[in-house]
Design an enzyme around this catalytic site. Structure first.
Site, PDB file in Angstrom:
ATOM      1  N   TRP A  10       0.820  -1.224   0.000  1.00  0.00           N
ATOM      2  CA  TRP A  10       0.000   0.000   0.000  1.00  0.00           C
ATOM      3  C   TRP A  10       0.853   1.274   0.000  1.00  0.00           C
ATOM      4  O   TRP A  10       0.317   2.368  -0.110  1.00  0.00           O
ATOM      5  CB  TRP A  10      -0.947   0.005   1.212  1.00  0.00           C
ATOM      6  CG  TRP A  10      -2.000  -1.062   1.189  1.00  0.00           C
ATOM      7  CD1 TRP A  10      -2.167  -2.022   0.212  1.00  0.00           C
ATOM      8  CD2 TRP A  10      -3.033  -1.282   2.145  1.00  0.00           C
ATOM      9  NE1 TRP A  10      -3.247  -2.828   0.521  1.00  0.00           N
ATOM     10  CE2 TRP A  10      -3.790  -2.386   1.710  1.00  0.00           C
ATOM     11  CE3 TRP A  10      -3.387  -0.657   3.345  1.00  0.00           C
ATOM     12  CZ2 TRP A  10      -4.882  -2.888   2.418  1.00  0.00           C
ATOM     13  CZ3 TRP A  10      -4.475  -1.143   4.066  1.00  0.00           C
ATOM     14  CH2 TRP A  10      -5.218  -2.244   3.597  1.00  0.00           C
ATOM     15  N   LYS A  11       2.135   1.133   0.200  1.00  0.00           N
ATOM     16  CA  LYS A  11       3.051   2.283   0.231  1.00  0.00           C
ATOM     17  C   LYS A  11       2.527   3.347   1.226  1.00  0.00           C
ATOM     18  O   LYS A  11       1.892   2.980   2.207  1.00  0.00           O
ATOM     19  CB  LYS A  11       3.261   2.837  -1.181  1.00  0.00           C
ATOM     20  CG  LYS A  11       3.682   1.717  -2.156  1.00  0.00           C
ATOM     21  CD  LYS A  11       4.166   2.188  -3.487  1.00  0.00           C
ATOM     22  CE  LYS A  11       4.555   0.978  -4.338  1.00  0.00           C
ATOM     23  NZ  LYS A  11       5.133   1.354  -5.619  1.00  0.00           N
ATOM     24  N   HIS A  97      12.730  -2.616  -1.205  1.00  0.00           N
ATOM     25  CA  HIS A  97      11.914  -2.007  -2.268  1.00  0.00           C
ATOM     26  C   HIS A  97      12.717  -0.895  -2.951  1.00  0.00           C
ATOM     27  O   HIS A  97      13.462  -0.173  -2.295  1.00  0.00           O
ATOM     28  CB  HIS A  97      10.611  -1.452  -1.688  1.00  0.00           C
ATOM     29  CG  HIS A  97       9.624  -1.126  -2.768  1.00  0.00           C
ATOM     30  ND1 HIS A  97       9.714   0.030  -3.511  1.00  0.00           N
ATOM     31  CD2 HIS A  97       8.578  -1.826  -3.265  1.00  0.00           C
ATOM     32  CE1 HIS A  97       8.742   0.027  -4.418  1.00  0.00           C
ATOM     33  NE2 HIS A  97       8.042  -1.086  -4.291  1.00  0.00           N
ATOM     34  N   GLU A 169      11.116  -6.525  -9.270  1.00  0.00           N
ATOM     35  CA  GLU A 169      10.365  -5.327  -9.632  1.00  0.00           C
ATOM     36  C   GLU A 169      11.235  -4.419 -10.500  1.00  0.00           C
ATOM     37  O   GLU A 169      12.032  -3.631  -9.963  1.00  0.00           O
ATOM     38  CB  GLU A 169       9.922  -4.567  -8.376  1.00  0.00           C
ATOM     39  CG  GLU A 169       9.005  -5.349  -7.477  1.00  0.00           C
ATOM     40  CD  GLU A 169       8.140  -4.447  -6.616  1.00  0.00           C
ATOM     41  OE1 GLU A 169       6.918  -4.618  -6.645  1.00  0.00           O
ATOM     42  OE2 GLU A 169       8.682  -3.559  -5.924  1.00  0.00           O
ATOM     43  N   SER A 215       3.384  -2.300 -12.181  1.00  0.00           N
ATOM     44  CA  SER A 215       2.175  -2.072 -12.986  1.00  0.00           C
ATOM     45  C   SER A 215       1.426  -3.359 -13.303  1.00  0.00           C
ATOM     46  O   SER A 215       0.910  -3.543 -14.408  1.00  0.00           O
ATOM     47  CB  SER A 215       2.515  -1.313 -14.273  1.00  0.00           C
ATOM     48  OG  SER A 215       3.041  -0.040 -13.951  1.00  0.00           O
ATOM     49  N   GLY A 236       1.259  -2.670  -6.366  1.00  0.00           N
ATOM     50  CA  GLY A 236       1.212  -1.336  -5.773  1.00  0.00           C
ATOM     51  C   GLY A 236      -0.156  -0.710  -5.980  1.00  0.00           C
ATOM     52  O   GLY A 236      -1.121  -1.012  -5.276  1.00  0.00           O
ATOM     53  N   GLY A 237      -0.264   0.138  -6.969  1.00  0.00           N
ATOM     54  CA  GLY A 237      -1.488   0.913  -7.223  1.00  0.00           C
ATOM     55  C   GLY A 237      -2.766   0.090  -7.217  1.00  0.00           C
ATOM     56  O   GLY A 237      -3.753   0.468  -6.583  1.00  0.00           O
TER      57      GLY A 237
HETATM   58  P1  13P Z   1       2.726  -0.534  -9.032  1.00  0.00           P
HETATM   59  O1  13P Z   1       1.912  -1.795  -9.063  1.00  0.00           O
HETATM   60  O2  13P Z   1       1.941   0.668  -8.625  1.00  0.00           O
HETATM   61  O3  13P Z   1       3.507  -0.343 -10.301  1.00  0.00           O
HETATM   62  O4  13P Z   1       3.810  -0.721  -7.864  1.00  0.00           O
HETATM   63  C1  13P Z   1       4.538  -1.894  -7.799  1.00  0.00           C
HETATM   64  C2  13P Z   1       5.298  -1.918  -6.533  1.00  0.00           C
HETATM   65  O5  13P Z   1       6.169  -1.121  -6.310  1.00  0.00           O
HETATM   66  C3  13P Z   1       4.914  -2.912  -5.528  1.00  0.00           C
HETATM   67  O6  13P Z   1       5.839  -2.973  -4.505  1.00  0.00           O
END
Ligand code: 13P
Length: 252
Positions: A10-11, A97, A169, A215, A236-237
Site C-alpha cells: 500500500w506504500k 523495495h 520489480e 504495474s 502497488g497501485g
Molecule cells: P505498481 O503496481 O503501482 O507499479 O507498484 C509496484 C510496486 O512497487 C509494488 O511494490
C-alpha cells in the site's frame, strides 16, 4: 510445489479509517472467492499495522510491514525494529523495495543486515530488487539483478530461504503503467532461479517463490502469472482497490 502469493504494497497511502476499510473488504472478498492455495498479503503503513492485524485476525490474509531497521532497539529516531513488529503480530516484512533504495539510500549492505535481523526474529521476508531503465537499455539487467541478490542474500545458509520470497520489480515498470511483457518477466525469473541454482542447487531454487511487481493490473496479471517461473505478484497501485486486487489474486 512453490507457494503462489499475491501481496499488496500500500506504500504511503490510506489513513487508519481507509486502511481498516480496505483490509476488511479484501478479507471478505478473499473469503468469498474460496481461494485454492494462493496466499494473500497486505502491507499497510507502519502506524496502521496493529489495527489492520486486529481487523483481519480471523481472515485468510497476512499483514506485512513495508520496511524495518536492522537493529533491535536504540537511538535510531523514527525507526521500527523486527521485534517491535512481532510484538504487534506482524510476521512478514518487505525489504529492499526500490523506493527505499532510491529515496532512502538503502544499500545492499544495509539490506543484508535487515534480512539477517528479520530471520533471527523468525520473520518472513519479501525481498525486492530490480533494474532501472538505463540498466535495461544497456542490456545490464541480469548483471544488476544478480549483484543485488548476491550482495544481500548469498551469505545466508540454504535453510534461510524457507522464509524468503523474492520479488522482481523492474524500476521502470513501477507506477509507470509500463509493464514488463510476460516474456521479459519469465526470462528474468528464470535467470533468478538459475542464479539460485548455481549457488544453492536446483532443489532449493525450485522451492523459492519469485513474485513479479511493476504495474501489475487485473488486465495483465493472468498472462504474467501463467509463466512458469512467476509465482505471483507484488502489487502497488492496483492493491488500493479491493476489486482490482482480488481480480489479481484470482488471476492464477
Ligand atoms: P505498481 O503496481 O503501482 O507499479 O507498484 C509496484 C510496486 O512497487 C509494488 O511494490
Amino acid at each position: 510445489m512453490r507457494k503462489q502469493i499475491v501481496a499488496g504494497n500500500w506504500k504511503m497511502n490510506n489513513d487508519l479509517k481507509a486502511s481498516k476499510k480496505l483490509a476488511i473488504q479484501v478479507a471478505k472478498k478473499v473469503k468469498k472467492s474460496n481461494l485454492k492455495g494462493t496466499k494473500v498479503i497486505i502491507a499497510p503503513t507502519f502506524v496502521n499495522l496493529e489495527r489492520v492485524v486486529k481487523a483481519t485476525k480471523n481472515a485468510k490474509i497476512k499483514v506485512a510491514a513495508q520496511n524495518m531497521h536492522f537493529e533491535e532497539s536504540g537511538a535510531y529516531t523514527g525507526e521500527v525494529s523486527a521485534q517491535m513488529l512481532k510484538s504487534i503480530g506482524v510476521k512478514t516484512v518487505i525489504l529492499g523495495h526500490s523506493e527505499r533504495r532510491e529515496y532512502f539510500s538503502e544499500t545492499d549492505e544495509m539490506l543484508a543486515k535487515k534480512v539477517n535481523s528479520a530471520l533471527v526474529n523468525k520473520m518472513n521476508v519479501i525481498f525486492c530488487f530490480g533494474e532501472v531503465l538505463e540498466d535495461r537499455k544497456s542490456g545490464n539487467q541480469e548483471k544488476v539483478v544478480e549483484s543485488q541478490i548476491k550482495n544481500a542474500l548469498f551469505h545466508l545458509k540454504a535453510e534461510a530461504f524457507k522464509n524468503i520470497v523474492l520479488a522482481y520489480e523492474p524500476v521502470w515498470a513501477i507506477g509507470t503503467g509500463e509493464t514488463a511483457t510476460p516474456e521479459q518477466a519469465q526470462d528474468m525469473h528464470a535467470f533468478i532461479r538459475q542464479t539460485l541454482t548455481n549457488k544453492y542447487g536446483e532443489e532449493l531454487a525450485e522451492s523459492v517463490s519469485i513474485l513479479y511487481g511493476g504495474s501489475c493490473k487485473p488486465g495483465n496479471a493472468k498472462e504474467i502469472f501463467s509463466k512458469k517461473d512467476v509465482d505471483g505478484g507484488l502489487i502497488g497501485g492496483a492493491a488500493l482497490n479491493a476489486d482490482d486486487f482480488l481480480a489479481i489474486v484470482t488471476a492464477f
